[in-house]
Enzyme design. Sequence first.
Site, short mmCIF file in Angstrom:
data_model
loop_
_atom_site.label_atom_id
_atom_site.label_comp_id
_atom_site.label_asym_id
_atom_site.label_seq_id
_atom_site.Cartn_x
_atom_site.Cartn_y
_atom_site.Cartn_z
N ASN A 69 64.22 8.86 67.67
CA ASN A 69 64.70 8.60 66.31
C ASN A 69 65.19 9.86 65.63
OD1 ASN A 69 64.32 5.92 66.50
ND2 ASN A 69 62.40 5.86 65.39
N GLU A 127 57.53 6.42 73.78
CA GLU A 127 57.08 7.77 73.44
C GLU A 127 55.59 7.68 73.16
OE1 GLU A 127 61.07 9.68 71.40
OE2 GLU A 127 59.93 8.23 70.25
#
Length: 555
Positions: free
Chosen positions: A192, A154
């Site tokens: 996450n 990311e």
Amino acid sequence: MPEEITTVGVVGLGTMGAGIAEVFARSGCQVVALEQTDEQLESGRAHMQQSTDRALKRGKLTEVEQAQIMGRVRFVTDMDELGECDLVVEAVVESLEVKQAIFQALDKVVRPDAVLATNTSSLSVTELSSATAYPHRVVGMHFFNPAPVQRLVEVIATVVTQPQVLSAVEQLARKIGKSPVAVDDKAGFIGNALLFGYLNHAMAMYESHHATREDIDTAMRLGCNYPMGPLALLDLIGLDTAHQVLDTMYRQGRNRLHAPAPILKHLVTAGLLGRKTGRGFYTYEEAHSPVVVDDAQTPSTDSTARGGRSLARAGVVGTGPLAAEASHLLTASGLEVTHVLDANAGLHQLASVDLVVEAVADDLDTKTALFAELDTVCREGAILATTTSSMTVIEVAAVTSRPHEVVGLHFCDVVKPSQVVEVVTSVATHPEVSEAVRSMVAQGGVQPVSCKDRAGFLVNALLIPYLNDAVRMLDAQYADADDIDLAMKAGCALPMGPFEVLDSLGLDMALMVQRAVFRETGEPEFAPEPLLEQLVVAGYVGRTSGRGFREHPDT
Ligand SMILES: NC(=O)c1ccc[n+]([C@@H]2O[C@H](COP(=O)([O-])OP(=O)(O)OC[C@H]3O[C@@H](n4cnc5c(N)ncnc54)[C@H](O)[C@@H]3O)[C@@H](O)[C@H]2O)c1
């Protein structure tokens, strides 16, 4: 901005840093790897050595390549050695203060045009960048664990990150064989934010004795084809890191599902940090070893006893694929099976069986009517099992005169045919009954797991709220369905992304379970997402209807 990024610094060689250093060295970059002490440096080097040794053993690297990779890494403890780097990635502990101090120190060491990246999982990249004199050169570069394996990175730009810095980092990520996904600076990013709600929920389940750690992990591995169960994954991540990530996400978003489960804090306080210390939810052969060894919680392996019950003959009621699957399991476990297709006419054939599995429509009235009937037809002592997904076992058991003989037998819906079957014990179920059914499942060649009678049982209770969270993220336009699916597949090695799962499972089925979980817990964060509700109302329930989150013209 350097013309090309060829020399990379990595600060912190723990669980992530050692893997990140390996990734860059594998792709031909020169790496300067920094730790605080000689001892920690040695541990980081050993980590890289073990990881490349494993690749060598599996034939993924030759000895020459391994030597070249290790040869590209300079292991140092003096930050001044990072002066020549084009990019420095920090992978130190998840603490704003520690990371800001590192960025401030790096400011004095690296060239003003060098890029500074953070591997933070949950802290604000903007806040971190504010510590440097040149925040425009700061980006988030969030790798996934294990970094050499997981393809996703990311990439997070802040409002002041220079566009050239962002594109250079995305280009570099591709060069090192990763799939970059650009996301905004929001706690947990994509991966996450979705993963940790699920992990926290699994810990809460374990803590409340909903199921054993082994059954929770087995259920998710076999029920969803996940590479690891949630508790084993937490041990891999590191429980201190997991706690910091959850705590930060909770403080930033105030989502109660991110409030760290108390057991996590207890384990961290006790110094049981997971694999890195040799003990966390499981016990390992030694620190850093992936090999689990038995401990006081390891269940006994004797699953052959049928709890004193002798099951020889069974019946199945229902016409659909679930009834066929149940019948197949019972036959494979050595029982003589009578399959009743017409519940209105054929139940008398079940008068003398030892176990009946019902697999009729998942509707309370239908099931309770059938159970009342079975209760009168079946002999005293016969076990009655329900395959319900959306109601509790006790709701069905309560209409009979034998609730202690009623058990749930839930075939998981994601992977077909089911590799795992949940044996659900209600408040009334006699333990001997659950044991007999569990051992029948095992003898049929399918993995049984046991759990309490709570909405969603085990797999759905963990899976569906995570899917609901993904819908919320989509609806908030934080990322699109393709990026979210990619993030979960390439970052967490899940076989399907959440929207692929929803379309294949059926949005209506997911909504039914989510409603049940919400009703039972009253937890606002479990409320079904309006977008999910509306797609179901519109008839867009997934593959079977030709449209769900995506179009499926061929079905
Ligand atoms: N563990 C994961 O699964 C995971 C996944 C993605 C991202 N992250 C993120 O990566 C970062 C590191 O996490 P981890 O799990 O590798 O932690 P870890 O505790 O395993 O390793 C941290 C390392 O940083 C070193 N360190 C601390 N201060 C330092 C300093 N001033 N100079 C040099 N080294 C220093 C420590 O000695 C330790 O070896 C965190 O921001 C975490 O959120 C972790």
